[in-house]
Design a protein around this motif. Structure first.
Motif, mmCIF file in Angstrom:
data_model
loop_
_atom_site.group_PDB
_atom_site.id
_atom_site.type_symbol
_atom_site.label_atom_id
_atom_site.label_comp_id
_atom_site.label_asym_id
_atom_site.label_seq_id
_atom_site.Cartn_x
_atom_site.Cartn_y
_atom_site.Cartn_z
ATOM 1 N N HIS A 12 0.892 -1.410 -0.120
ATOM 2 C CA HIS A 12 -0.100 -0.098 -0.080
ATOM 3 C C HIS A 12 0.893 1.163 0.043
ATOM 4 C CE1 HIS A 12 -2.828 -3.177 1.040
ATOM 5 N NE2 HIS A 12 -2.175 -3.283 2.377
ATOM 6 N N THR A 13 2.309 1.292 0.120
ATOM 7 C CA THR A 13 3.022 2.381 0.083
ATOM 8 C C THR A 13 4.261 2.370 -0.776
ATOM 9 O OG1 THR A 13 4.551 1.016 1.815
ATOM 10 C CG2 THR A 13 2.332 2.389 2.812
ATOM 11 N N SER A 14 4.488 1.380 -1.447
ATOM 12 C CA SER A 14 5.695 1.378 -2.186
ATOM 13 C C SER A 14 5.846 1.296 -3.625
ATOM 14 C CB SER A 14 6.594 0.082 -1.919
ATOM 15 O OG SER A 14 7.901 0.131 -2.475
ATOM 16 N N VAL A 15 6.013 2.694 -4.208
ATOM 17 C CA VAL A 15 6.040 2.572 -5.736
ATOM 18 C C VAL A 15 7.155 2.095 -6.109
ATOM 19 C CG1 VAL A 15 6.321 4.334 -7.306
ATOM 20 C CG2 VAL A 15 4.587 4.615 -5.568
ATOM 21 N N ALA A 16 8.371 1.959 -5.283
ATOM 22 C CA ALA A 16 9.694 1.368 -5.732
ATOM 23 C C ALA A 16 9.205 -0.123 -5.977
ATOM 24 C CB ALA A 16 10.705 1.402 -4.746
ATOM 25 N N LEU A 17 8.683 -0.747 -5.013
ATOM 26 C CA LEU A 17 8.548 -2.223 -5.376
ATOM 27 C C LEU A 17 7.554 -2.385 -6.635
ATOM 28 C CD1 LEU A 17 7.559 -3.732 -1.730
ATOM 29 C CD2 LEU A 17 9.697 -3.804 -3.307
ATOM 30 N N HIS A 18 6.577 -1.638 -7.017
ATOM 31 C CA HIS A 18 5.647 -1.549 -8.186
ATOM 32 C C HIS A 18 6.853 -1.460 -9.196
ATOM 33 C CE1 HIS A 18 4.434 0.681 -11.677
ATOM 34 N NE2 HIS A 18 3.121 -0.163 -11.346
ATOM 35 N N ASP A 19 7.909 -0.535 -9.351
ATOM 36 C CA ASP A 19 8.869 -0.242 -10.448
ATOM 37 C C ASP A 19 9.548 -1.605 -10.516
ATOM 38 O OD1 ASP A 19 7.535 2.317 -10.799
ATOM 39 O OD2 ASP A 19 9.365 3.159 -9.845
ATOM 40 N N ALA A 20 9.932 -2.324 -9.354
ATOM 41 C CA ALA A 20 10.514 -3.366 -9.528
ATOM 42 C C ALA A 20 9.984 -4.645 -10.046
ATOM 43 C CB ALA A 20 11.376 -3.917 -8.097
ATOM 44 N N VAL A 21 8.804 -4.774 -9.841
ATOM 45 C CA VAL A 21 8.005 -5.929 -10.187
ATOM 46 C C VAL A 21 7.850 -5.730 -11.605
ATOM 47 C CG1 VAL A 21 5.785 -6.999 -10.441
ATOM 48 C CG2 VAL A 21 6.888 -6.529 -8.139
ATOM 49 N N ARG A 22 7.446 -4.394 -12.227
ATOM 50 C CA ARG A 22 7.466 -4.128 -13.589
ATOM 51 C C ARG A 22 8.737 -4.414 -14.363
ATOM 52 N NH1 ARG A 22 2.963 -2.778 -16.041
ATOM 53 N NH2 ARG A 22 2.133 -1.182 -14.455
ATOM 54 N N ALA A 23 9.689 -4.157 -13.706
ATOM 55 C CA ALA A 23 11.096 -4.036 -14.541
ATOM 56 C C ALA A 23 11.667 -5.664 -14.784
ATOM 57 C CB ALA A 23 12.201 -3.338 -13.639
ATOM 58 N N ILE A 24 11.096 -6.547 -13.981
ATOM 59 C CA ILE A 24 11.457 -7.961 -14.239
ATOM 60 C C ILE A 24 10.709 -8.698 -15.221
ATOM 61 C CG2 ILE A 24 12.766 -8.019 -11.852
ATOM 62 C CD1 ILE A 24 10.367 -9.959 -11.003
ATOM 63 N N GLU A 40 -8.875 -2.050 6.483
ATOM 64 C CA GLU A 40 -9.114 -0.456 6.506
ATOM 65 C C GLU A 40 -8.994 0.158 5.186
ATOM 66 O OE1 GLU A 40 -6.460 -1.883 10.029
ATOM 67 O OE2 GLU A 40 -6.544 -2.439 7.875
ATOM 68 N N ASP A 41 -9.429 1.278 4.923
ATOM 69 C CA ASP A 41 -9.468 1.854 3.625
ATOM 70 C C ASP A 41 -8.280 2.145 3.049
ATOM 71 O OD1 ASP A 41 -12.385 1.873 3.826
ATOM 72 O OD2 ASP A 41 -12.084 4.101 4.236
ATOM 73 N N PHE A 42 -7.088 2.335 3.717
ATOM 74 C CA PHE A 42 -5.999 2.669 3.124
ATOM 75 C C PHE A 42 -5.400 1.471 2.533
ATOM 76 C CE2 PHE A 42 -4.537 1.533 7.381
ATOM 77 C CZ PHE A 42 -3.342 0.774 7.312
ATOM 78 N N ARG A 43 -5.865 0.132 2.863
ATOM 79 C CA ARG A 43 -5.300 -1.114 2.402
ATOM 80 C C ARG A 43 -5.908 -1.414 1.274
ATOM 81 N NH1 ARG A 43 -2.000 -3.188 6.467
ATOM 82 N NH2 ARG A 43 -2.493 -2.510 8.676
ATOM 83 N N HIS A 44 -6.849 -1.045 0.839
ATOM 84 C CA HIS A 44 -7.599 -1.347 -0.311
ATOM 85 C C HIS A 44 -6.955 -0.944 -1.788
ATOM 86 C CE1 HIS A 44 -11.734 -0.759 1.828
ATOM 87 N NE2 HIS A 44 -10.840 -1.354 2.219
ATOM 88 N N HIS A 45 -5.778 -0.014 -1.604
ATOM 89 C CA HIS A 45 -5.144 -0.031 -2.980
ATOM 90 C C HIS A 45 -3.941 -0.696 -2.772
ATOM 91 C CE1 HIS A 45 -3.459 1.873 -6.400
ATOM 92 N NE2 HIS A 45 -2.176 2.197 -5.810
ATOM 93 N N SER A 46 -3.350 -1.515 -3.949
ATOM 94 C CA SER A 46 -2.118 -2.197 -4.044
ATOM 95 C C SER A 46 -1.421 -1.315 -5.084
ATOM 96 C CB SER A 46 -2.416 -3.669 -4.455
ATOM 97 O OG SER A 46 -1.283 -4.250 -4.775
ATOM 98 N N PHE A 47 -0.389 -1.004 -4.927
ATOM 99 C CA PHE A 47 0.620 -0.458 -5.910
ATOM 100 C C PHE A 47 1.222 -1.398 -6.550
ATOM 101 C CE2 PHE A 47 1.026 3.178 -3.045
ATOM 102 C CZ PHE A 47 0.837 4.176 -4.155
ATOM 103 N N ILE A 48 1.244 -2.823 -6.076
ATOM 104 C CA ILE A 48 1.687 -3.901 -6.706
ATOM 105 C C ILE A 48 0.876 -4.659 -7.763
ATOM 106 C CG2 ILE A 48 2.705 -6.093 -6.412
ATOM 107 C CD1 ILE A 48 4.229 -3.942 -4.972
ATOM 108 N N ALA A 49 -0.408 -4.431 -7.621
ATOM 109 C CA ALA A 49 -1.310 -5.272 -8.391
ATOM 110 C C ALA A 49 -1.396 -5.085 -9.811
ATOM 111 C CB ALA A 49 -2.822 -4.859 -7.967
ATOM 112 N N SER A 50 -1.150 -3.576 -10.176
ATOM 113 C CA SER A 50 -1.128 -3.116 -11.695
ATOM 114 C C SER A 50 0.095 -3.922 -12.492
ATOM 115 C CB SER A 50 -1.137 -1.846 -11.940
ATOM 116 O OG SER A 50 -0.061 -0.959 -11.281
ATOM 117 N N ALA A 51 1.167 -4.101 -11.547
ATOM 118 C CA ALA A 51 2.477 -4.569 -12.376
ATOM 119 C C ALA A 51 2.603 -6.210 -12.008
ATOM 120 C CB ALA A 51 3.630 -4.045 -11.605
ATOM 121 N N ALA A 52 1.700 -6.925 -11.203
ATOM 122 C CA ALA A 52 1.643 -8.038 -11.146
ATOM 123 C C ALA A 52 0.839 -8.697 -12.206
ATOM 124 C CB ALA A 52 1.192 -8.570 -9.769
#
Length: 77
Positions: A12-24, A40-52
């Motif tokens: 829910h917080t790491s754009v860096a992990l999103h970028d790493a998943v997208r890069a491999i 909780e509401d803040f857990r509803h968004h995953s930065f990883i989902a769009s890259a996985a």
């Protein structure tokens, strides 16, 4: 190879992990033990989902087993 990945709270917080998943090249399956959409509401968004390749949530330890199965199927295709 493929990756079954539980990024925990970084989901829910790491754009860096999103970028790493997208890069491999290997497919990445995002897994979570809990149902993040029911938390909780803040857990509803995953930065990883769009890259996985896909996400599996809320099935406890079975999330990992299903993640492994999904990863294997991605490799078969």
């Amino acid at each position: 190879s493929a990756v079954v990945f539980n990024p925990g709270a970084f989901t829910h917080t790491s754009v860096a992990l999103h970028d790493a998943v997208r890069a491999i090249e290997p497919p990445v399956i995002e897994v979570h033990l809990s149902q993040t959409a029911a938390r909780e509401d803040f857990r509803h968004h995953s930065f990883i989902a769009s890259a996985a390749r896909g996400s599996i949530t809320g099935l406890g330890l079975n999330s990992y087993l299903l993640g492994l199965d999904a990863a294997a199927r991605c490799l078969d295709n």
